[in-house]
Design a protein around this motif. Structure first.
Motif, short mmCIF file in Angstrom:
data_model
loop_
_atom_site.label_atom_id
_atom_site.label_comp_id
_atom_site.label_asym_id
_atom_site.label_seq_id
_atom_site.Cartn_x
_atom_site.Cartn_y
_atom_site.Cartn_z
N LEU A 36 -27.60 -8.84 -23.12
CA LEU A 36 -26.60 -7.79 -23.09
C LEU A 36 -25.28 -8.31 -22.57
O LEU A 36 -24.21 -7.99 -23.10
CB LEU A 36 -27.10 -6.62 -22.23
N GLU A 37 -25.31 -9.14 -21.53
CA GLU A 37 -24.08 -9.69 -20.99
C GLU A 37 -23.35 -10.56 -22.01
O GLU A 37 -22.12 -10.51 -22.13
CB GLU A 37 -24.39 -10.50 -19.72
N ARG A 38 -24.09 -11.36 -22.77
CA ARG A 38 -23.46 -12.19 -23.81
C ARG A 38 -22.83 -11.32 -24.89
O ARG A 38 -21.75 -11.61 -25.40
CB ARG A 38 -24.49 -13.15 -24.41
N LEU A 39 -23.53 -10.23 -25.26
CA LEU A 39 -22.99 -9.34 -26.29
C LEU A 39 -21.70 -8.69 -25.82
O LEU A 39 -20.71 -8.63 -26.55
CB LEU A 39 -24.03 -8.28 -26.65
N LEU A 40 -21.71 -8.20 -24.57
CA LEU A 40 -20.52 -7.51 -24.06
C LEU A 40 -19.35 -8.46 -23.87
O LEU A 40 -18.19 -8.03 -23.87
CB LEU A 40 -20.85 -6.81 -22.75
N SER A 41 -19.64 -9.75 -23.74
CA SER A 41 -18.56 -10.72 -23.56
C SER A 41 -17.76 -10.95 -24.85
O SER A 41 -16.72 -11.59 -24.83
CB SER A 41 -19.13 -12.05 -23.08
N LYS A 42 -18.25 -10.40 -25.97
CA LYS A 42 -17.57 -10.58 -27.25
C LYS A 42 -16.30 -9.75 -27.35
O LYS A 42 -15.52 -9.91 -28.29
CB LYS A 42 -18.51 -10.24 -28.41
N GLY A 43 -16.12 -8.79 -26.40
CA GLY A 43 -14.86 -8.07 -26.37
C GLY A 43 -14.96 -6.61 -26.76
O GLY A 43 -15.98 -5.96 -26.54
N GLU B 244 -49.49 16.69 -29.98
CA GLU B 244 -49.17 15.54 -29.12
C GLU B 244 -47.96 14.75 -29.60
O GLU B 244 -47.78 13.59 -29.24
CB GLU B 244 -50.38 14.60 -29.01
N ALA B 245 -47.10 15.36 -30.42
CA ALA B 245 -45.91 14.65 -30.91
C ALA B 245 -44.97 14.32 -29.76
O ALA B 245 -44.86 15.06 -28.79
CB ALA B 245 -45.19 15.50 -31.95
N ARG B 246 -44.33 13.18 -29.88
CA ARG B 246 -43.36 12.76 -28.86
C ARG B 246 -42.09 12.26 -29.53
O ARG B 246 -42.09 11.82 -30.68
CB ARG B 246 -43.95 11.68 -27.96
N LEU B 247 -40.99 12.34 -28.79
CA LEU B 247 -39.72 11.76 -29.22
C LEU B 247 -39.52 10.44 -28.48
O LEU B 247 -39.69 10.38 -27.25
CB LEU B 247 -38.56 12.70 -28.91
N CYS B 248 -39.18 9.39 -29.21
CA CYS B 248 -38.93 8.09 -28.61
C CYS B 248 -37.46 7.71 -28.86
O CYS B 248 -37.02 7.69 -30.01
CB CYS B 248 -39.85 7.04 -29.20
N PHE B 249 -36.74 7.42 -27.78
CA PHE B 249 -35.32 7.09 -27.88
C PHE B 249 -35.08 5.65 -27.43
O PHE B 249 -35.69 5.19 -26.46
CB PHE B 249 -34.48 8.00 -26.98
N THR B 250 -34.17 4.95 -28.13
CA THR B 250 -33.70 3.64 -27.68
C THR B 250 -32.18 3.62 -27.79
O THR B 250 -31.61 4.01 -28.81
CB THR B 250 -34.28 2.50 -28.53
N LEU B 251 -31.54 3.19 -26.72
CA LEU B 251 -30.08 3.00 -26.71
C LEU B 251 -29.80 1.53 -26.96
O LEU B 251 -30.37 0.66 -26.29
CB LEU B 251 -29.50 3.43 -25.36
N TYR B 252 -28.93 1.26 -27.93
CA TYR B 252 -28.57 -0.11 -28.28
C TYR B 252 -27.08 -0.35 -28.07
O TYR B 252 -26.27 0.56 -28.21
CB TYR B 252 -28.88 -0.40 -29.76
N ALA B 253 -26.76 -1.61 -27.78
CA ALA B 253 -25.38 -2.09 -27.85
C ALA B 253 -25.31 -3.06 -29.02
O ALA B 253 -26.26 -3.83 -29.25
CB ALA B 253 -24.98 -2.78 -26.56
N THR B 254 -24.22 -3.04 -29.77
CA THR B 254 -24.11 -3.90 -30.94
C THR B 254 -22.67 -4.32 -31.19
O THR B 254 -21.74 -3.55 -30.94
CB THR B 254 -24.67 -3.18 -32.19
N ALA B 255 -22.52 -5.54 -31.66
CA ALA B 255 -21.20 -6.03 -32.07
C ALA B 255 -21.11 -6.10 -33.58
O ALA B 255 -20.03 -6.08 -34.15
CB ALA B 255 -20.92 -7.39 -31.46
N ASP B 256 -22.26 -6.20 -34.26
CA ASP B 256 -22.32 -6.19 -35.72
C ASP B 256 -23.75 -5.84 -36.09
O ASP B 256 -24.61 -5.64 -35.23
CB ASP B 256 -21.92 -7.55 -36.31
N GLU B 257 -24.03 -5.75 -37.38
CA GLU B 257 -25.34 -5.30 -37.84
C GLU B 257 -26.46 -6.30 -37.56
O GLU B 257 -27.64 -5.98 -37.70
CB GLU B 257 -25.31 -5.01 -39.34
N PHE B 258 -26.12 -7.50 -37.11
CA PHE B 258 -27.13 -8.52 -36.88
C PHE B 258 -27.39 -8.78 -35.40
O PHE B 258 -28.21 -9.63 -35.06
CB PHE B 258 -26.71 -9.85 -37.55
N SER B 259 -26.70 -8.09 -34.51
CA SER B 259 -26.82 -8.44 -33.08
C SER B 259 -26.93 -7.20 -32.19
O SER B 259 -26.12 -6.99 -31.30
CB SER B 259 -25.60 -9.27 -32.65
N SER B 260 -27.94 -6.37 -32.44
CA SER B 260 -28.18 -5.21 -31.58
C SER B 260 -29.08 -5.60 -30.42
O SER B 260 -30.09 -6.29 -30.59
CB SER B 260 -28.84 -4.08 -32.39
#
Length: 222
Positions: free
Chosen positions: A70-77, A129-145
């Motif tokens: 995450l730190e490397r991704l955020l360093s992209k600006g 028993e249904a559940r909701l599953c959430f994931t928060l992502y950071a991304t700089a492009d479609e290949f680096s989430s």
């Protein structure tokens, strides 16, 4: 396959209000006044598509345990954005490909989406028993989430009552949601922030019918 009692064709009125009226009439015939807490509708009478609203995330994702990806991704600006995926899961898997995601919001410690995510399933067809599953992502492009955090939520509580309204969920850090892991939010203090979502609301509590019989393997394969 869920086995349901036969129903006649419904009128244009609200399904939940119809159930309310039937319960009140039954109490009146029995010679008693219904308790307000006993008023509830059946999940099987709610024939509306299931959707939720993902509102915002308020957190501190770089505090606590460090995450090098995450730190490397955020360093992209300034091109970094964040988005949330949500899936309806059951029996250890995503139910019938019911997965959706928000658009990307500019990365910050409090990204906001306020977006409605619609799923191709009726509320009446949700398993107990249904559940909701959430994931928060950071991304700089479609290949680096990179996952910032995840959290899961049972759609019905221990009484079989459908959860509704605004909910804040403290996320688990730096991983993707898994449909077989805990459905508790992260109360350890080592959370990366709180995800706020809004579930459908109704005029009365909505409960899964008691003594329902269904084939779990058939639902998971549908």
């Amino acid at each position: 396959m869920i086995r349901r009692p036969p129903r006649s064709t419904r009128k244009e009125s609200s399904a939940a209000s119809d159930v309310y009226k039937r319960q009140a009439q039954a109490e009146a015939l029995a010679g008693g006044e219904p308790e307000a807490a006993e008023y509830s509708g059946s999940l099987w009478d709610i024939h509306s598509p299931f959707d939720i609203k993902v509102l915002e995330f308020i957190g501190h994702p770089l505090e606590g345990a460090a995450n090098s990806k995450l730190e490397r991704l955020l360093s992209k600006g300034t091109n970094v954005r964040s988005y949330v995926t949500a899936s309806v899961c059951y029996n250890g898997d995503v139910l019938a490909n019911l997965i959706s995601h928000t658009t990307g919001a500019l990365w910050s410690h409090s990204p906001r989406w306020a977006e409605t995510l619609a799923f191709s399933i009726l509320i009446s067809d949700l398993p107990r028993e249904a559940r909701l599953c959430f994931t928060l992502y950071a991304t700089a492009d479609e290949f680096s989430s990179v996952p910032v955090g995840w959290v899961s939520l049972m759609l019905m509580d221990f009484r079989g009552q459908l959860r509704t309204g605004l909910i804040g969920l403290k996320v688990w850090p730096y991983a993707e949601a898994n449909p077989i892991t805990t459905c508790m939010e992260n109360l350890s203090g080592n959370h990366t922030g709180t995800l706020f979502v809004e579930l459908p609301t109704f005029a009365m509590p909505i409960r899964f019918p008691e003594n329902a019989v269904y084939d779990a393997d058939e639902i998971a394969a549908s």
